[in-house]
Design an enzyme around this catalytic site. Structure first.
Site, PDB file in Angstrom:
ATOM      1  N   ASN A 352       0.814  -1.232   0.000  1.00 54.91           N
ATOM      2  CA  ASN A 352       0.000   0.000   0.000  1.00 54.91           C
ATOM      3  C   ASN A 352       0.845   1.279   0.000  1.00 54.91           C
ATOM      4  OD1 ASN A 352       0.818  -0.482   2.600  1.00 54.91           O
ATOM      5  ND2 ASN A 352      -1.030   0.351   3.525  1.00 54.91           N
ATOM      6  N   CYS A 483      -3.372   0.893   6.768  1.00 56.12           N
ATOM      7  CA  CYS A 483      -3.496  -0.027   7.906  1.00 56.12           C
ATOM      8  C   CYS A 483      -4.170   0.608   9.120  1.00 56.12           C
ATOM      9  CB  CYS A 483      -2.111  -0.522   8.282  1.00 56.12           C
ATOM     10  SG  CYS A 483      -0.957   0.825   8.533  1.00 56.12           S
TER      11      CYS A 483
HETATM   12  P1  NDP Z   1       0.960  -9.460   3.274  1.00 54.42           P
HETATM   13  O1  NDP Z   1       1.043  -9.882   4.694  1.00 54.42           O
HETATM   14  O2  NDP Z   1       0.205 -10.332   2.338  1.00 54.42           O
HETATM   15  O3  NDP Z   1       2.413  -9.291   2.657  1.00 54.42           O
HETATM   16  C1  NDP Z   1       3.383  -8.449   3.253  1.00 54.42           C
HETATM   17  C2  NDP Z   1       4.753  -8.859   2.756  1.00 54.42           C
HETATM   18  O4  NDP Z   1       5.134 -10.107   3.349  1.00 54.42           O
HETATM   19  C3  NDP Z   1       4.831  -9.078   1.253  1.00 54.42           C
HETATM   20  O5  NDP Z   1       6.080  -8.626   0.803  1.00 54.42           O
HETATM   21  C4  NDP Z   1       4.694 -10.573   1.133  1.00 54.42           C
HETATM   22  O6  NDP Z   1       5.236 -11.061  -0.068  1.00 54.42           O
HETATM   23  C5  NDP Z   1       5.505 -11.024   2.331  1.00 54.42           C
HETATM   24  N1  NDP Z   1       5.184 -12.361   2.842  1.00 54.42           N
HETATM   25  C6  NDP Z   1       4.010 -13.034   2.750  1.00 54.42           C
HETATM   26  N2  NDP Z   1       4.087 -14.209   3.419  1.00 54.42           N
HETATM   27  C7  NDP Z   1       5.344 -14.278   3.943  1.00 54.42           C
HETATM   28  C8  NDP Z   1       6.043 -15.232   4.736  1.00 54.42           C
HETATM   29  N3  NDP Z   1       5.463 -16.359   5.164  1.00 54.42           N
HETATM   30  N4  NDP Z   1       7.332 -14.961   5.097  1.00 54.42           N
HETATM   31  C9  NDP Z   1       7.919 -13.813   4.713  1.00 54.42           C
HETATM   32  N5  NDP Z   1       7.316 -12.880   3.951  1.00 54.42           N
HETATM   33  C10 NDP Z   1       6.038 -13.100   3.575  1.00 54.42           C
HETATM   34  O7  NDP Z   1       0.366  -7.969   3.323  1.00 54.42           O
HETATM   35  P2  NDP Z   1      -0.113  -7.080   2.111  1.00 54.42           P
HETATM   36  O8  NDP Z   1       1.023  -6.832   1.206  1.00 54.42           O
HETATM   37  O9  NDP Z   1      -1.355  -7.704   1.568  1.00 54.42           O
HETATM   38  O10 NDP Z   1      -0.482  -5.706   2.850  1.00 54.42           O
HETATM   39  C11 NDP Z   1      -1.702  -5.465   3.448  1.00 54.42           C
HETATM   40  C12 NDP Z   1      -1.607  -5.686   4.952  1.00 54.42           C
HETATM   41  O11 NDP Z   1      -0.555  -4.932   5.493  1.00 54.42           O
HETATM   42  C13 NDP Z   1      -2.862  -5.236   5.675  1.00 54.42           C
HETATM   43  O12 NDP Z   1      -3.246  -6.187   6.642  1.00 54.42           O
HETATM   44  C14 NDP Z   1      -2.420  -3.951   6.343  1.00 54.42           C
HETATM   45  O13 NDP Z   1      -3.159  -3.616   7.479  1.00 54.42           O
HETATM   46  C15 NDP Z   1      -0.996  -4.232   6.643  1.00 54.42           C
HETATM   47  N6  NDP Z   1      -0.260  -2.979   6.797  1.00 54.42           N
HETATM   48  C16 NDP Z   1       0.175  -2.624   8.044  1.00 54.42           C
HETATM   49  C17 NDP Z   1       0.823  -1.414   8.237  1.00 54.42           C
HETATM   50  C18 NDP Z   1       1.320  -1.026   9.590  1.00 54.42           C
HETATM   51  O14 NDP Z   1       2.205  -0.180   9.632  1.00 54.42           O
HETATM   52  N7  NDP Z   1       0.838  -1.573  10.666  1.00 54.42           N
HETATM   53  C19 NDP Z   1       1.021  -0.483   7.137  1.00 54.42           C
HETATM   54  C20 NDP Z   1       0.582  -0.986   5.878  1.00 54.42           C
HETATM   55  C21 NDP Z   1      -0.057  -2.175   5.725  1.00 54.42           C
HETATM   56  P3  NDP Z   1       4.276 -11.133  -1.375  1.00 54.42           P
HETATM   57  O15 NDP Z   1       3.544  -9.853  -1.494  1.00 54.42           O
HETATM   58  O16 NDP Z   1       5.214 -11.338  -2.462  1.00 54.42           O
HETATM   59  O17 NDP Z   1       3.335 -12.272  -1.089  1.00 54.42           O
END
Ligand code: NDP
Length: 687
Positions: A352, A483
């Protein structure tokens, strides 16, 4: 009816209670030692009764296990009927069946393991097979009943069979992955997306589901960046596998030693230049970010790059001041602590705010003397690469900030790598749990910035215009993909009609459109898959009985049909137990709830597993601070929402995360202390 001597409990009831106790003990035993080891003697020992007494009630082990299996199936049936009673539409009834079968209780390790033990025995034991058939028939007939008023009989039966298979399949995969692959919430969301996709009217624009595209990308060994507003391909980048990750770590280890040996002031000077370069390239980076994410250019021009530059500037200033402390230990000694870097650390980003997240992680990491390997989300791989180039231009030596592209497998290579000392993740709660579990093997520390469902509380003395602005910013900025959004908007009863009237007036003139146009206020969601998820939640909100005040539709005017645009949506007459109120939607969907008094709203605001953020709008100074002090959230605003200056630590409590980004607090998360005792006299030895 005969009564036991000296007891007020009817014998039949006492027998029922004993049977129930033995069934519970059997579930415990199955969860702990499995089917084969769960003998009558072992279960009797656990319950404090003899094996003979169990035989009295259940005849033999098969009888006891059959009764236990029946009891699990019956409990599920009770929950399903309760949910079906509350569903008022055919789609709502289908969802009720999904929700009951994939409820949190069914993902509970104890209950889940017991179910698993039974599934394993069904092929071998006819009595269990009978129970299983009843369970399957009931689920199928309930699903068919719900679907037959939406589809013709043949289609309904076929979709019912698919949903039943998916429910069992999703649950089974979660169970076999020891509950790490999916939790109740994500499993239900997956099913809801699937059902909504299948029920979509024939004339609705059809987009390739993102997951099929994702598979193709994985097979090709590349990440493909697609402009979500147009569906056009932007770039292809190679996925980093084990060899590439190992090589990146080796380069980082080498570079980090020299970097840590530099003074903080020297490091700060380079970071400061990076901040300047980010500002110089603001326009180019904003355009790239808008293309990669679908967010309006009017946002990326003023927030995404600027926030990253502010972050580098802030930690550039702090770098020279990172220090331990001196401790007076009397005349014979003194002590001091050294605040040292961790070494090589990993950053894993969400889609995002790709550039901002890369900056928020790398700036403090580098200021503290670490090297960082960063993996952007697969959907938004581009701006992190630009950051790497700008950092080199600013004078950062090779190897200190490296971007690796890929999917979760690449992320996992980082979290499991023995030479990486920390992982900072921004992502979903489920990913946070998986990352923390993986990091445990090498005892890495983690910073987790996860999801939320934050409350925004508006008291009736609040400035109405400001409160409406806060609610809109906290729900519709970046099409709601933020988020910390305040998606549960609690409005005090007397203000509610005025609040809704003004909100509706202002939302209906919001401009949805091409993100590259300077006047566009609402851009595209990140992907077709995410669009389906958000539309699924909107359908659920309707099915659950919330009133749609405005929005609730996908926008497909002209070229927008090629993207993933959803109109800003407001639901009123919401209740705390609705899925749209409990679960993170991550789209432009606001739920409005009414409240009467302070105590009540605090309790309702805290009744969530999340704890990322919260906001309060009121003119009463003491009430503002009193309420904020009681809210379970890591980041709070008074008479404002979603403003995140770098100076203020940012992060969540409860399931919303661990650790903090930004502010001085982040320094603690990217350094470790070394304590040094310095003797000033002789060693007093008894030997
Ligand atoms: P994801 O959890 O799907 O992915 C986040 C990152 O983790 C991606 O780079 C993803 O890779 C990677 N990833 C996924 N599974 C694993 C694993 N098992 N081990 C290591 N890395 C992994 O989140 P989104 O990208 O869908 O983002 C949305 C979410 O992020 C929402 O829940 C939102 O609330 C949260 N968010 C939180 C923030 C905060 O500061 N608290 C700020 C912004 C967002 P890939 O994409 O390649 O699958």
């Amino acid at each position: 009816m005969p009564r036991a001597q000296g007891s007020a409990v009817p014998l039949a009831d006492a027998g029922g209670a004993r049977r129930a106790q033995l069934i519970e003990m059997t579930i415990d035993s199955l969860a702990e030692v499995g089917y084969v080891e769960s003998t009558l003697t072992r279960i009797g020992r656990r319950a404090g009764v003899s094996a003979g007494l169990i035989a009295h009630y259940f005849q033999d082990k098969d009888g006891l296990l059959e009764a236990t299996f029946r009891s699990l199936v019956a409990r599920l049936g009770v929950r399903m009927r309760a949910r079906l009673r509350q569903a008022h539409t055919p789609r709502g009834r289908v969802q009720a069946i999904i929700d009951a079968n994939l409820a949190a209780e069914e993902f509970d390790r104890r209950t889940g393991t017991a179910w698993l033990a039974f599934w394993g025995q069904v092929p071998h034991v006819e009595r269990l097979r009978r129970v299983q058939r009843v369970y399957q028939r009931r689920m199928l007939s309930n699903l068919r009943h719900g679907l037959r008023s939406l589809l013709d009989a043949e289609e309904a039966d076929s979709l019912a069979a698919m949903i039943a298979a998916m429910i069992d399949g999703v649950w089974l995969r979660a169970a076999l992955s020891n509950w790490t692959e999916a939790d109740s919430e994500s499993a239900r969301a997956l099913l809801a997306t699937f059902v909504d996709f299948r029920l979509k009217p024939q004339n609705a624009p059809v987009l390739a589901p993102a997951w099929s595209l994702a598979r193709q990308r994985v097979a090709d060994g590349v990440v493909i960046s697609i402009n979500p507003a147009t569906g056009k391909e932007l770039a292809r980048l190679p996925v980093a596998g084990p060899a590439e990750v190992d090589a990146a770590v080796a380069r980082a280890v080498e570079a980090q030693r020299a970097w840590a040996a530099r003074t903080g002031a020297e490091r700060g000077r380079i970071l400061r230049r990076a901040a300047d370069l980010l500002r110089t390239h603001n326009e180019r980076l904003a355009v790239l970010e808008t293309r990669d994410t679908g967010k309006p250019i009017q946002e990326t021009r003023v927030v995404d790059v600027a926030s990253g530059a502010d972050c580098f500037e802030y930690y550039a200033g702090l770098a020279a001041g990172i220090a331990g402390e001196y401790l007076d230990l009397g005349r014979e000694a003194f002590g001091y602590t050294r605040r040292e870097p961790l070494g090589v650390v990993a950053g894993i980003g969400a889609w995002n705010y790709p550039l901002q997240i890369a900056c928020w992680k790398s700036a403090p990491a580098l200021a503290c003397g670490n090297a960082m390997i960063f993996k952007p989300a697969e959907l938004t791989p581009l701006t992190a690469v630009e950051l790497q180039a700008l950092l080199h231009e600013a004078g950062l030596p090779e190897g200190l900030f490296q971007v690796v592209q890929g999917y979760s497998d690449t992320g996992r290579l980082l979290t499991r790598h023995a030479q990486i000392r920390k992982v900072s993740l921004t992502g979903e709660v489920g990913t946070g749990k998986a990352v923390m579990a993986d990091a445990a093997a090498t005892l890495k520390t983690v910073t987790l910035e996860l999801g939320g469902k934050s409350p925004l509380i508006i008291f009736d003395d609040a400035d109405l215009e400001n409160a409406v602005s806060g609610a809109m910013l906290g729900n519709f900025y970046s099409a709601g993909e933020v988020c910390s959004n305040g998606t549960r908007v609690f409005v005090q009863r007397a203000l509610l009609p005025h609040f809704l009237e003004r909100l509706q007036q202002r939302v209906q003139v919001m401009r949805i459109g091409d993100p590259m146009r300077a006047d566009t206020q609402v851009g595209s969601l990140i992907s077709a898959e995410h669009l389906d998820k958000v539309m699924g939640y909107i359908a659920r909100g309707r099915a659950e009985g919330a009133r749609l005040l405005i929005g609730g539709v996908r926008v497909v005017d002209g070229d927008l049909a090629n993207g993933n645009f959803v109109a800003p949506t407001v639901f009123t007459e919401c209740h705390d137990d609705m899925a749209i109120v409990r679960e993170e939607i991550f789209g432009p969907v606001m739920t409005v709830l009414v409240f009467d008094d302070e105590q009540e709203v605090i309790e309702r605001a805290n009744a969530t597993q999340f704890g990322l953020a919260a906001g309060v709008f009121t003119r009463e100074l003491t009430r503002a601070h009193r309420v904020i002090a009681r809210l379970e959230a890591g980041t709070c605003w008074i008479n404002q929402y979603n403003v995140t200056p770098i100076e203020l630590p940012f992060g969540g409590v409860k399931l919303s995360g661990l650790g903090r980004e930004n502010g001085r607090a982040a320094i603690d998360h990217y350094t470790q202390l070394k304590s040094v005792y310095v003797a000033m006299g002789d060693v007093a030895s008894p030997y």
